[in-house]
Design a protein around this motif. Structure first.
Motif, PDB file in Angstrom:
ATOM      1  N   CYS A  82     -15.683   9.972  10.984  1.00  0.00           N
ATOM      2  CA  CYS A  82     -14.326  10.465  11.174  1.00  0.00           C
ATOM      3  C   CYS A  82     -14.296  11.729  12.110  1.00  0.00           C
ATOM      4  CB  CYS A  82     -13.771  10.814   9.894  1.00  0.00           C
ATOM      5  SG  CYS A  82     -12.025  11.830   9.859  1.00  0.00           S
ATOM      6  N   ARG A  84     -12.124  13.972  12.088  1.00  0.00           N
ATOM      7  CA  ARG A  84     -11.264  15.190  11.767  1.00  0.00           C
ATOM      8  C   ARG A  84     -12.298  15.853  10.599  1.00  0.00           C
ATOM      9  NH1 ARG A  84      -5.643  13.499  10.645  1.00  0.00           N
ATOM     10  NH2 ARG A  84      -6.651  11.925   9.250  1.00  0.00           N
ATOM     11  N   CYS A  85     -12.781  15.026   9.496  1.00  0.00           N
ATOM     12  CA  CYS A  85     -13.899  15.585   8.585  1.00  0.00           C
ATOM     13  C   CYS A  85     -15.209  15.378   8.864  1.00  0.00           C
ATOM     14  CB  CYS A  85     -13.402  15.043   7.311  1.00  0.00           C
ATOM     15  SG  CYS A  85     -13.808  13.505   6.918  1.00  0.00           S
ATOM     16  N   HIS A 147      -9.923   9.044   9.265  1.00  0.00           N
ATOM     17  CA  HIS A 147      -9.336   8.653   7.683  1.00  0.00           C
ATOM     18  C   HIS A 147      -7.842   8.910   7.926  1.00  0.00           C
ATOM     19  CE1 HIS A 147     -13.311  10.006   6.175  1.00  0.00           C
ATOM     20  NE2 HIS A 147     -13.255   8.844   5.525  1.00  0.00           N
ATOM     21  N   CYS A 150      -8.099  12.203   4.622  1.00  0.00           N
ATOM     22  CA  CYS A 150      -9.562  12.668   4.695  1.00  0.00           C
ATOM     23  C   CYS A 150      -9.887  12.921   3.175  1.00  0.00           C
ATOM     24  CB  CYS A 150      -9.957  13.728   5.396  1.00  0.00           C
ATOM     25  SG  CYS A 150      -9.943  13.428   7.205  1.00  0.00           S
ATOM     26  N   PRO A 151     -11.189  12.519   2.583  1.00  0.00           N
ATOM     27  CA  PRO A 151     -11.428  12.410   1.255  1.00  0.00           C
ATOM     28  C   PRO A 151     -11.752  13.980   0.689  1.00  0.00           C
ATOM     29  CG  PRO A 151     -13.211  11.853   2.694  1.00  0.00           C
ATOM     30  CD  PRO A 151     -12.169  11.997   3.575  1.00  0.00           C
TER      31      PRO A 151
HETATM   32 ZN   LIG Z   1     -11.646  12.405   7.657  1.00  0.00          ZN
END
Ligand SMILES: [Zn+2]
Length: 188
Positions: A82, A84-85, A147, A150-151
Motif C-alpha cells: 500500500c 499510503r501505509c 487500501h 488503511c488498517p
Molecule cells: Zn494502506
C-alpha cells in the motif's frame, strides 16, 4: 471430433473456426513478470493460481476474410505494498479483454487505434495464451495500490518522507514557518 488445443501454442484461427473453448489455472508463480511489482508469494497470499478461460469465435464478412475473435477471461489476486501505509494490500485482478485477430502487424496497429471496445492483434501461427493473459493482468495492475481504508493509523516515521505528498511538504513548511515566527519556542 473435437481438436485438442494447446493454450501455450494456440492456433487462434483454427480455435476460432472450431468455436473452441479452453480454460484452467496457471500457477501464479510462473507469471514472473506480473509478480515483479507484487509482494513475494507466501502462505498469506490471497491466491496461488490464475483462473482463466478462453472462447474463440468467427464471424463471416461479405467480401472479406472472416473476423477472428477471442474472448479471454482471467482472475487472480495479489498482494502489493500500500502506497499510503506500506502494509500489504490485496489487489483483485479480473480482466475480460475482447481480442480480434487480423493478418499483418500494420493492419492490427491501425485497427487497434480506431477500436475502443476490443484489442486488435496480429494473427500469428501460434499464440501463448499464458503470456497474453499475463500481459492483460499487468495492464490491470493499479498504478498506486492502496487500501480503501488503511488498517492502522499512519506511522509518522522517517519512512513516510519517501512517499510524502505535496500536502505533507506544505505542512512541513508551515510548521517551520510557525517555529520561526514563534522565535524558536517549543512547538505545541
Ligand atoms: Zn494502506
Amino acid at each position: 471430433m473435437s481438436v485438442a488445443f494447446d493454450p501455450r501454442r494456440l492456433d487462434v484461427a483454427a480455435f476460432a473456426q472450431a468455436e473452441g473453448r479452453l480454460g484452467g489455472e496457471w500457477p501464479l508463480a510462473a507469471l514472473t513478470r506480473l509478480l515483479q511489482d507484487a509482494l513475494p508469494l507466501s502462505a498469506d497470499s490471497p491466491a496461488t493460481v490464475v483462473a482463466w478461460s478462453a472462447r474463440g469465435s468467427r464471424k463471416a464478412v461479405t467480401g472479406g476474410d472472416p473476423e477472428i475473435r477471442l474472448l479471454l477471461r482471467a482472475h487472480t489476486a495479489l498482494q502489493m505494498s500500500c502506497q499510503r501505509c506500506l502494509q500489504p494490500v490485496t489487489v483483485e485482478l479480473d480482466v475480460q479483454p475482447r481480442l480480434r485477430f487480423v493478418r499483418g502487424e500494420q493492419l492490427a496497429e491501425t485497427l487497434d487505434e480506431d477500436s475502443e471496445d476490443e484489442d486488435v492483434l496480429a494473427l500469428t501461427a501460434t499464440l501463448d495464451l499464458q503470456a497474453l493473459t499475463e500481459d492483460e493482468l499487468i495492464l490491470a495492475l493499479p498504478l498506486v495500490p492502496r487500501h480503501e481504508h488503511c488498517p492502522q493509523p499512519l506511522p509518522m516515521s522517517a519512512g513516510e518522507d519517501e512517499i510524502a505528498s505535496a500536502d505533507d511538504s506544505e505542512r512541513a513548511f508551515a510548521g517551520l514557518a510557525s517555529l520561526l515566527r514563534d522565535g524558536g519556542s517549543k512547538p505545541s
